[in-house]
Structures are given as C-alpha cells and as structure tokens.
Design an enzyme around this catalytic site. Sequence first.
Site, PDB file in Angstrom:
ATOM      1  N   GLY A 100       1.602  -6.725  -3.148  1.00  0.00           N
ATOM      2  CA  GLY A 100       2.202  -6.778  -1.816  1.00  0.00           C
ATOM      3  C   GLY A 100       1.127  -6.685  -0.746  1.00  0.00           C
ATOM      4  N   ASP A 103       3.359   1.775   0.734  1.00  0.00           N
ATOM      5  CA  ASP A 103       4.224   2.882   0.292  1.00  0.00           C
ATOM      6  C   ASP A 103       3.497   4.222   0.160  1.00  0.00           C
ATOM      7  OD1 ASP A 103       6.238   1.067   0.069  1.00  0.00           O
ATOM      8  OD2 ASP A 103       6.034   0.795  -2.088  1.00  0.00           O
ATOM      9  N   SER A 146      -9.818  14.096  23.057  1.00  0.00           N
ATOM     10  CA  SER A 146     -11.260  14.125  22.751  1.00  0.00           C
ATOM     11  C   SER A 146     -11.574  14.635  21.348  1.00  0.00           C
ATOM     12  CB  SER A 146     -11.985  15.027  23.743  1.00  0.00           C
ATOM     13  OG  SER A 146     -11.667  14.671  25.059  1.00  0.00           O
TER      14      SER A 146
HETATM   15  P1  ADP Z   1       1.072  -4.308  -6.782  1.00  0.00           P
HETATM   16  O1  ADP Z   1      -0.400  -4.488  -7.000  1.00  0.00           O
HETATM   17  O2  ADP Z   1       1.401  -4.276  -5.325  1.00  0.00           O
HETATM   18  O3  ADP Z   1       1.611  -3.140  -7.568  1.00  0.00           O
HETATM   19  P2  ADP Z   1       2.247  -6.180  -8.726  1.00  0.00           P
HETATM   20  O4  ADP Z   1       2.707  -5.109  -9.649  1.00  0.00           O
HETATM   21  O5  ADP Z   1       3.166  -7.314  -8.449  1.00  0.00           O
HETATM   22  O6  ADP Z   1       1.791  -5.634  -7.295  1.00  0.00           O
HETATM   23  O7  ADP Z   1       0.899  -6.773  -9.335  1.00  0.00           O
HETATM   24  C1  ADP Z   1       0.197  -7.818  -8.707  1.00  0.00           C
HETATM   25  C2  ADP Z   1      -0.429  -8.726  -9.734  1.00  0.00           C
HETATM   26  O8  ADP Z   1      -1.342  -7.984 -10.551  1.00  0.00           O
HETATM   27  C3  ADP Z   1       0.523  -9.361 -10.712  1.00  0.00           C
HETATM   28  O9  ADP Z   1       1.150 -10.502 -10.191  1.00  0.00           O
HETATM   29  C4  ADP Z   1      -0.391  -9.717 -11.848  1.00  0.00           C
HETATM   30  O10 ADP Z   1      -1.105 -10.905 -11.579  1.00  0.00           O
HETATM   31  C5  ADP Z   1      -1.371  -8.571 -11.862  1.00  0.00           C
HETATM   32  N1  ADP Z   1      -0.965  -7.569 -12.861  1.00  0.00           N
HETATM   33  C6  ADP Z   1      -0.075  -6.580 -12.716  1.00  0.00           C
HETATM   34  N2  ADP Z   1       0.064  -5.877 -13.857  1.00  0.00           N
HETATM   35  C7  ADP Z   1      -0.772  -6.449 -14.768  1.00  0.00           C
HETATM   36  C8  ADP Z   1      -1.123  -6.201 -16.135  1.00  0.00           C
HETATM   37  N3  ADP Z   1      -0.573  -5.204 -16.815  1.00  0.00           N
HETATM   38  N4  ADP Z   1      -2.019  -7.000 -16.722  1.00  0.00           N
HETATM   39  C9  ADP Z   1      -2.603  -8.004 -16.053  1.00  0.00           C
HETATM   40  N5  ADP Z   1      -2.318  -8.286 -14.764  1.00  0.00           N
HETATM   41  C10 ADP Z   1      -1.434  -7.535 -14.118  1.00  0.00           C
END
Ligand code: ADP
Length: 795
Positions: A32, A173, A543
């Site tokens: 995000g 968050d 300040s």
């Molecule tokens: P945030 O970083 O905000 O928690 P997400 O959970 O959607 O968001 O993760 C963002 C991106 O990170 C995912 O779309 C994916 O590409 C990568 N990612 C998340 N979890 C994994 C994982 N266990 N292994 C590899 N890549 C991951």
Amino acid sequence: MSRSDKPTTAVAPELFEPAKNPRKIGVLTSGGDAPGMNAAVRAVVRYGISKGCEVFAVYEGYQGLVDGGEHIRQMDWKSVRGWLSVGGTTIGTARCMPFKTREGRLQAAENLVKRGIDSLIVCGGDGSLTGADVFRSEWGGLIDELLSQGRISQEEASTFRHLTIVGLVGSIDNDMSSTDITIGAVTSLHRICEAVDSIHTTAMSHSRAFVIEVMGRHCGWLALMTGIATGADFVFIPERPPAEDDWESVMCTVAQRHRQLGKRKTVIIVAEGAIDKSLNPIKADYIKDILADRLGLDTRVTTLGHTQRGGSPAAYDRILATIQSVQAVEAVLRSTPDTPSPLIGMSNNKVTTGPLMKAVELTHEVAKAISEKNFARAMELRDPQFAEEFEAYNASTILDDETLLLPKHKRINIAILHIGAPAGGMNAATRTAVRCAINRGHRAFGVYNGFPGLIRGSLEELSWISVDGWTSHGGSELGTNRDVPGVDVDMGMIAHQMQKNNIQALMLVGGFEAFSALVKLEEARSKYPSLCIPICHIPATVSNNVPGTDYSLGSDTSLNAIVTACDAIVQSARSSRRRVFVVEVQGGKSGYLAVEAGLATGANTIYIPEEGISLSRLQSDVNHLVDLYKDDDPDKSEGRIILRTETVSDTYTTDVISNIIKDEGNKMFDSRTAVLGHIQQGGTPSPMDRIRATRLAMRGVQFLEKHTSEALDKAFEAKEAVPVELSKDPASAAVVGITGVDVKFRSVQELLPVTDLKNRKPRDAWWFEHRPLVDLLSGRGLFTPQAQAARAQSS
Ligand code: ADP
C-alpha cells in the site's frame, strides 16, 4: 572541482566521508502506498550518490523487479527534486503475484544481476518486507539456478553471490512491531483528523451522531489516535475489544451521559478491524443502528476510505523518512554476507536497526494474539506508548462512572494557567487536565490571562462540558502572556490569590517563560506557605526550547505551518523564475524549527543561533548556490529556500542575506524574503500536538496527586485540617516532559544544571544531529568528492 566541495557545517563531518565500498543500490516501494515514501526514495538516492553509490529506482514495486528493462532506472541528483512534498509514491507500487513464485523471483534476480545491482532497499509493509526476506534467503539458490541455466556468467555469479536487503516500513496503519512509528501513519492521521474536525461542525449544527470508520485491519493505532486527537466519545479497536459482552449498553450509557452534560454531538471512531471480545466484527452500520434505535439519535456513518492515504506528507513523515533512509544506506554500506537483513525502525525517538524477520514475525504475532483472544499480548506488542495513550483516552474522554474517583480527603483544587506565546496543544492539555481531574473528584480552575490575571483573581472553575471541543482549538482559550512571577508580577500577590482561592496544586502550560516561572515559584516557597504545593509545567512552545523534554506542544503544529508555507513559496518560484527565498522562522535562540523544517522542506541551507553566521560561511553558501544554478537546466525555473532563525544575527538580517544573494546571483538567479511571523503558531493544532497534550496532561494530574497524597493522608489520619503547605519537596516542582517514548518528571533542581538560562534553552539538543543532513541532501552532497567521482565515471 566545484568551488564548494567543502561542507561548511562543523558537525558530523563523517557524513561527508566517502564510502570505502560504494554499492549499486536498488530502491523500491511496495504494498500500500504511504505518504513519505517519496521522501524515502529521495534520501536514498541523494545520500547514496553523495557516498559514491549508484542508485536505481525500481518502478512498480516487485513487478518492476520481475519485468526489468525500463522499470529499473538509474537516478541522478535531480531526478528526485521536489519529491519531499509529493504524497504517495512517484516510482509506483503494485501488488505483484509473480514475485510470490520462485519463477518470478528468479527473473527478478536475473534482472538485478544484469544491472549490476547488489543491494536493495525496500519500503513497504509487512507483506513487502516478508517478500524481501524470502528473496534474500533464497538468493544463493537463485544465482546457482541462473548459472546452471546459462542466464548469467560464472563471473556474474561470483560477483553477485550475496544480496543485501534493507527494510524501511512504509505503512499508514503503524502496524509494524519493533518500531514505534511507520512512514505515512502521521500524515494519515492528519487527513483523518481534518475530516473528523469537519464532521464535528455539522454534527454540532444538527445535534447528530456520527460513526466514522478508519483504516486498520489488525491495528487500532489510527482509530485510537483519532479518538484522542478529536475527543471522540467512543473508540473501537482490534487489540482491545470492549471488556463487556453487552458493549452496546456501555457505549449508549457513555453517549447518553455526554449528551446529558450538554454535548450536542456524538462521535464514535471504529477501526476497520474492530471486534468484540468474542471476535465478532463491530461494524459501523451496526453501531449506527444501536445509537438510532436505543437513543433515538439522528446517526450517520462516514467511511473515510482512501482519503486516508492521500495528500502531501506531514512534516513528521518527511523527516522520519529522510533520517531513516540515510540509515538504510548506511546499513547497506555496513552490511556483510553474514548480517541478517536489517529493518530500520524508530525507538525512543531514535532511528534503530534491528533484524527484519524478527519484526515481521512479531507483527504477525499481533494478529495471532487477537485471534487467540490474547488481547493483553496484542497490546504489549504495540509500541510502548500505545497502552498509556489508551489509558489517557479513557481517563479524559469518557466521563467516568465514579470508578476513578479518589477518596474525598485526597481531592484537591487544581489551577491551570497558560504562560508565554500561544502554542498548538495548550487547549488540548487544559481540556484533558480538567477532565482527568474531574474524573478523580478534584476541582479544576482555569486562570485567565496568565499571572497578571491570577493576581486580579481572574479564575473560574471549569466544568467537564466547558472544555468540550478544546482539543482542536488553536491558540489559548484561557489567554496567555509572557509575564513571569517575581519578575513582572508581584510574588506576594500571587501567593495571596493562591491562598485566597485555596489552590492546592498548579499546572503551568507554556514555554521557557513557564519554566522560568517554575524556577521562581519554587524559589519563593521558602517565603510563602501557599506556594508550598506541587507545581508542574507542561511544555508548550513552537521553539521547542524547554529543558527536560524532547518535544514541546506546538512545535509540531509550527513545523507543519512552516512546511506548508515553504511548499507554496517553492511552487511560486518554480513556476516563474530562478529565485532563492530567504525565509525567516521563529525559535528564539533555538534552531529547532529551522533544522527540522529545513529537512522537511529540502531547504538549501539554514542559519541557526547554534552556529551563527560569518562572512566566510555566507561566501561559501553563495558559491554553492552558483554551482547549483549552473548545474540546473537553463530552461527551467527553480526555487530554493534558505531558512534563517530570527535571532541568528543582528548584522546578517534576512534582508541583508537576501540582498547579498541577489547581487551575487547576478542574472543567474534573484532572491526574495519571506517572514513567516505568527503564521508559525498554526491554526488548528496538529494531531501529534493534541495527542502529546493529552498524554502529558494526564500524567501532570497524576503528578499533582502524587505530591499532595502524603500530606493529605497525614491530615486525614490525624483528623486535622488540611494544611496550606502540601509539599516543599524540590521534586514536586517539575517539568512533565517527553523523553524518548516515556513521560518523565524532572525537577527544577535537576534541570537547572542542564539549562542555558541566558539563551533560554537546554544545553543539549537531540535534533542537532539532523543539522548536517539539511545541507547534504539539498545539494552539498552533489559536490562531495565521491559524488563528483561517481558522476565523472558514469558520464
Ligand atoms: P504490504 O507490504 O503493504 O503489507 P502486501 O502484503 O500486499 O502489502 O505485499 C506487497 C507485495 O509484496 C506483494 O504483492 C508481493 O509481491 C510481495 N510479497 C508479499 N508477501 C510475500 C511473500 N511471502 N513472498 C514473496 N513476496 C511477497
């Protein structure tokens, strides 16, 4: 070589030292979007370049890593110009499914090797950081596989045997464990509070109830902080569900009690992931039905949604992202194949480096603890202030059902007085103090117009409802001025009024004058029995120069006011001409505002009392400006800012500096001044100031109670009248300050040795270590020998 290759600031010269092992760093934003991600990328790019590193932006998060090609672009100094003020992430972010597969990560590894990138700085939430760690842990295997498939050469395989990963937490968050605050959370809170403040006025007008849903699936930080900062009637968060099964009745009782006291509005804040103690979701629509059906309130639901992500970052996020990103580059430069991937966090107001995976694990543990109904554990895993803030919210917002009341003999009369210039948060502190006091059975008296008001007997008992809405009010509702007891106002008269009105404890809210007042009042205890009472000082001044606290109320509001003004000034210059604005800021003899606003606005340099101004410094700065404008695109206008603290020099006034720059700029650039003046007190106090005010005021009341307790108990047990002298203990005249994450009480006697009374400030200032970064990131880093060498090589 540039004429200005030598930095002129005396502090932290090691920042300007070349890296022994410059790296090729990729930076990406993922998950995000969060305001401040751009500030992070800017700082990684610029600090990296100044160290002689090559820095590549990976566009569209992990997707860009998998796709490669155009998505991986080398950045230069100018490619991140103006990014501090831009919300979201300019290099893009995406949710990337392919990166969750080994095949996708293999492709990503190939792309990195082919571009020669050996280090990756990832700014994202726990998902993104988990992905980063997975990538690093299987890196060796990925390299072997690429080699065996003939996709990379043997030489490439040996050169890129190790990948360095460093994590930065970008998340609105504030849901990551091991760090007190994440990049973007404070800005999000700004947006939410603006919305809730606006809703307050319509709710008041129609006497309505509003249920407002804010983001946070497993984390109630935004909801709780909003509740505190806006004085909401009730808050629902995932980590601490209502203790009662029938929470609906509890909520209705609270709302009704508040209405009976005269409140015309009811505001309930509910986190997206709010639950009851049996884990059933608590939804905004359901709350609305309850309020409408049971209390007959005209109730509306507002879901704030994506407005919470948006907009220009608040000063805090710009600074946080900047100082953390500098540390991220340092962590890259320090890393070895054996060091676990670090996460850059924040603890006790300091940037920290800790194991990334541990932080991710602890973060997941919160959701697990909640799902197992282990709410105590969930609260424990949050930052250390969280529980205290929850307590402060309850003690000040919800009119208690007498469970907090002290025994009658322990109840006291507390006077609250504002002193010094107005500062954001003074009213919020007063409101909380009044309500906490009333909930304990004390009586709270507001003194109008400071000490001169007190000697006229201008004080009035404040009721619970009389301070309603004060959290969001700027300025000083009680009225304030700079008159100090024993200096401008007769001490005898003060003592007389204190006795006459039977004041048994005093809370001062103000800046350095309040501290001076505290010192004088404590001194006068030997002469006047009615001053032998506990006195606390809640620091409030733009300040930020009160000893015994990292932050004074009002300083964050002021920083935001300066940042907003400077953004507008730079925009004007950029649209029309090459112009340097010399912006004069407040701060007395303290450079706090100039340093922090300098970081947050990307000021070219700053002039602060701690350093003064000299002719040689001016000469060097003018030369540097010439270098920068020479280096600029001749077809583009460019605005630059120099911040000057008002008291820095009688000779080099704002006008003089501007005139020198104008003359020296010749036809290349001109200069104008902007004196921000009282705009810096800000209109509406920032959420941070409101929250700090709530916490400090609650602790202030506790302090006053603690230091009256013994004498009151003694009199009660001996069946004697309450004595006039309640405390002579030097520890009972103290500043209630923020030190790291803690609230600490530090007595006058403890603070005087560390106070520079002449210059009206503490002798040490934690923020001074930020000072050299202002110059470095705004352009000096471009002309460091190592950056010059790297430039020459790449061209
Ligand atoms: P945030 O970083 O905000 O928690 P997400 O959970 O959607 O968001 O993760 C963002 C991106 O990170 C995912 O779309 C994916 O590409 C990568 N990612 C998340 N979890 C994994 C994982 N266990 N292994 C590899 N890549 C991951």
